[in-house]
Design an enzyme around this catalytic site. Structure first.
Site, PDB file in Angstrom:
ATOM      1  NE  ARG A 118      39.028  46.076  43.441  1.00  0.00           N
ATOM      2  CZ  ARG A 118      39.272  45.311  42.384  1.00  0.00           C
ATOM      3  NH1 ARG A 118      38.675  44.136  42.284  1.00  0.00           N
ATOM      4  NH2 ARG A 118      40.079  45.718  41.443  1.00  0.00           N
ATOM      5  CB  SER A 187      38.038  35.214  40.410  1.00  0.00           C
ATOM      6  OG  SER A 187      37.612  36.241  41.239  1.00  0.00           O
ATOM      7  CG  ASP A 240      35.597  36.988  38.990  1.00  0.00           C
ATOM      8  OD1 ASP A 240      35.179  35.952  38.456  1.00  0.00           O
ATOM      9  OD2 ASP A 240      36.701  37.496  38.712  1.00  0.00           O
TER      10      ASP A 240
HETATM   11  P1  ADP Z   1      41.644  41.161  39.232  1.00  0.00           P
HETATM   12  O1  ADP Z   1      41.472  40.613  37.856  1.00  0.00           O
HETATM   13  O2  ADP Z   1      42.888  40.726  39.866  1.00  0.00           O
HETATM   14  O3  ADP Z   1      40.426  41.010  40.057  1.00  0.00           O
HETATM   15  P2  ADP Z   1      41.371  43.817  38.145  1.00  0.00           P
HETATM   16  O4  ADP Z   1      40.037  43.567  37.575  1.00  0.00           O
HETATM   17  O5  ADP Z   1      41.596  45.122  38.837  1.00  0.00           O
HETATM   18  O6  ADP Z   1      41.891  42.727  39.124  1.00  0.00           O
HETATM   19  O7  ADP Z   1      42.387  43.734  36.932  1.00  0.00           O
HETATM   20  C1  ADP Z   1      43.730  43.945  37.138  1.00  0.00           C
HETATM   21  C2  ADP Z   1      44.419  43.654  35.838  1.00  0.00           C
HETATM   22  O8  ADP Z   1      43.972  44.582  34.840  1.00  0.00           O
HETATM   23  C3  ADP Z   1      45.905  43.825  35.927  1.00  0.00           C
HETATM   24  O9  ADP Z   1      46.515  42.587  36.263  1.00  0.00           O
HETATM   25  C4  ADP Z   1      46.279  44.245  34.517  1.00  0.00           C
HETATM   26  O10 ADP Z   1      46.529  43.121  33.745  1.00  0.00           O
HETATM   27  C5  ADP Z   1      45.033  44.925  33.980  1.00  0.00           C
HETATM   28  N1  ADP Z   1      45.201  46.383  34.000  1.00  0.00           N
HETATM   29  C6  ADP Z   1      45.127  47.206  35.058  1.00  0.00           C
HETATM   30  N2  ADP Z   1      45.379  48.476  34.690  1.00  0.00           N
HETATM   31  C7  ADP Z   1      45.612  48.454  33.366  1.00  0.00           C
HETATM   32  C8  ADP Z   1      45.963  49.438  32.391  1.00  0.00           C
HETATM   33  N3  ADP Z   1      46.131  50.725  32.696  1.00  0.00           N
HETATM   34  N4  ADP Z   1      46.118  49.025  31.131  1.00  0.00           N
HETATM   35  C9  ADP Z   1      45.993  47.735  30.805  1.00  0.00           C
HETATM   36  N5  ADP Z   1      45.687  46.760  31.672  1.00  0.00           N
HETATM   37  C10 ADP Z   1      45.498  47.111  32.928  1.00  0.00           C
HETATM   38 MG    MG Z   2      38.398  40.881  39.901  1.00  0.00          MG
END
Ligand code: ADP
Ligand code: MG
Length: 518
Positions: A118, A187, A240
């Site tokens: 992001r 992260s 993060d």
């Molecule tokens: P990142 O960890 O890559 O920074 P996010 O915090 O947005 O990104 O988390 C994304 C992760 O959250 C996805 O890989 C998935 O495992 C989990 N996730 C996203 N949407 C859902 C959902 N509706 N139900 C369960 N897990 C979810």
């Molecule tokens: Mg994240």
């Protein structure tokens, strides 16, 4: 893109959450899979396997206590040993200035997580105005870049940042006309040498970019920016979790812990600087420092690991590492379910005579799909049917098979949420915020907030509920009353922009110049 919206932070007082049904379950810590399979009371072979798997995955309160205590003990080990313990790196983050609310001006952040990255801009209006305006864009990381070179990765990120900056509208009113300051949330485990430099120690969450190990990532990112000829300065390199803590602190001064439960998982907390034996530098003016646990690599004999965890670990890009992360975070929960389904399809012919080919494809069942199946309360389990058809091309699944799939999702997610709770309580114990007793009388706990960011925690309601319930079980109703869990939505990104502001060199120089002229 989201425009002009103030950061959403929602609060849950964990003391009011109901107990999880697991509280009443068997207190056996690690039953034998094979022994249980031999007991013949079940209706079908598949149900017998489910029972055995449930027992092997159980997280009764005594086990959770042992996990929480092991986390606390390991934190002490990691704070004492140079480079951390074998499990917990306990990395000093060099973040001394958590945001106070007085930050002003335009700041950018880049948040390189696991799945997406992001880029955002935030206009801060000081104590009165707070977050006046924010905009962000989210970009999926092309999978090939996760296994490429640091130059390719950072060139891609830099070009996306520059594209986003080009869309900056006049109402963001920059505090300086030519330079933009940026906070960089990265992260992955990094050994920081200052708030603006650090070397990658290890990749996680499916990334593997060998040439980046041991390199200063701020320098690498800054070089990629330089190749594009832009004046963008990285004001702060933060994990993060630290961004999440910073956003939590900005809105609630009781915030002591930041947790990520997304693709991966990690946590950081505010420690007394004199409680860090390995710290050889000067003690910060605040007397405190933020420590990044890198808790994904936590392991303990009390973790209820099953055959599926062993398979997930064996087939991962980092076998032997990140056991805790592989049991509780979003990248892996779906994969654990898939591995269990392969076993059920093989041993209990769950989906008919042959194992569906698509079921054998690693990481083909994402965690959002298991949360969709798990949320299905229709009598025929229609959503489960759809997911099985869409992802694995399993047509004509029986209702019994769908019920078993539904139950397995529940078992794996309950275990994940409860183990995450044990981790948080381990940190609360370390900082003396887990409640205490004086001659049996509870001593009031100091109000403490835990800021959590990540798609798994945000979107998976049952995961969240199991986690809250287990925190209450572990702390007891009384101490849990003073612990607040906050969903610090997009905290890792916004908090990182806040940290760019609180560590801004330009703002510092501007203030100095002002005080000279006054
Ligand atoms: P990142 O960890 O890559 O920074 P996010 O915090 O947005 O990104 O988390 C994304 C992760 O959250 C996805 O890989 C998935 O495992 C989990 N996730 C996203 N949407 C859902 C959902 N509706 N139900 C369960 N897990 C979810
Ligand atoms: Mg994240």
């Amino acid at each position: 893109m989201m425009v002009g919206c103030v950061a959403a932070v929602s609060y849950v007082r964990v003391g009011s959450v109901l107990r999880s049904p697991a509280h009443t379950r068997s207190q056996n810590c690690k039953p034998q899979w094979t022994m249980l399979c031999m007991q013949k009371q079940e209706n079908t072979w598949a149900q017998m396997l489910v029972r055995a798997f449930r027992e092997a995955s159980a997280t009764p309160l005594p086990l959770l206590r042992q996990v929480a205590d092991a986390m606390t003990a390991e934190m002490y080990n990691g704070l004492a040993a140079e480079g951390g313990s074998q499990q917990l790196k306990m990395l000093p983050t060099y973040v001394e200035n958590l945001p106070t609310g007085e930050e002003e001006g335009l700041y950018y952040a880049v948040d390189l997580g696991g799945t997406n990255f992001r880029v955002l801009r935030v206009l801060l209006g000081g104590k009165q105005g707070r977050i006046l305006k924010q905009e962000f864009e989210e970009v999926a990381i092309p999978p090939a870049l996760m296994l490429s070179t640091s130059r390719e990765l950072f060139d891609f990120i830099a070009s996306e940042v520059v594209k986003f900056m080009a869309k900056e509208s006049d109402d963001f009113k920059p505090h300086s006309l030519d330079v933009r300051e940026i906070g960089f949330a990265f992260s992955f485990p990094v050994l920081q040498t200052s708030v603006r430099s650090g070397v990658v120690i290890q990749w996680t969450k499916g990334f593997k970019i060998d040439d980046a190990i041991g390199k200063d990532i701020v320098a690498a990112f800054q070089e990629s920016i330089g190749r594009l000829g832009k004046r963008i300065e990285i004001a702060a390199l933060v994990n993060d979790t630290v961004g999440t803590l910073a956003q939590g602190r900005y809105f609630n001064t009781d915030t002591m812990i930041g947790v990520i439960l997304g693709t991966g998982t990690n946590a950081c907390y505010v420690e007394q600087a004199d409680a860090v034996p390995k710290w050889k530098g000067p003690i910060p003016a605040s007397g405190q420092m933020v420590i990044n646990l890198e808790w994904g690599n936590f392991r303990s004999p009390y973790l209820p690991r099953t055959f599926a965890d062993e398979e997930v670990d064996r087939d991962s890009v980092n076998p032997g590492d990140q056991w805790f992360e592989k049991m509780i975070s979003g990248l892996y929960l779906g994969e654990i379910v898939r591995c269990v389904l392969v076993k059920f399809a093989t041993d209990a012919v769950l989906f008919g005579g042959s194992v569906p080919l698509k079921l054998l494809k690693p990481f083909s069942l994402p965690t959002p799909a298991i949360s969709k199946m798990h949320s299905d309360d229709s009598p025929e389990l229609k959503l489960v049917k759809i997911v099985l058809e869409d992802i694995f091309e399993i047509k004509n699944s029986t209702l019994e098979a769908r019920k078993i799939v539904h139950e397995l999702c529940g078992i794996i997610v309950e275990r994940g949420g409860r183990l995450a709770a044990a981790g948080i309580v381990g940190i609360l114990q370390k900082i003396g915020r887990a409640g205490s007793r004086n001659n049996g009388t509870p001593v009031p706990n100091k109000a403490t907030a835990v800021a959590i960011d990540g798609g798994l925690y945000e979107h998976y309601a049952q995961y969240q509920a199991h986690m809250h319930a287990a925190i209450v079980e572990l702390l007891g109703e009384n101490a849990a009353q003073s612990v607040v869990i906050e969903l610090s939505k997009d905290g890792s990104g916004i908090g990182t922009a806040l940290l760019a502001a609180s560590h801004s060199q330009h703002a510092k120089r501007h203030k100095q110049a002002e005080s000279l002229t006054n």
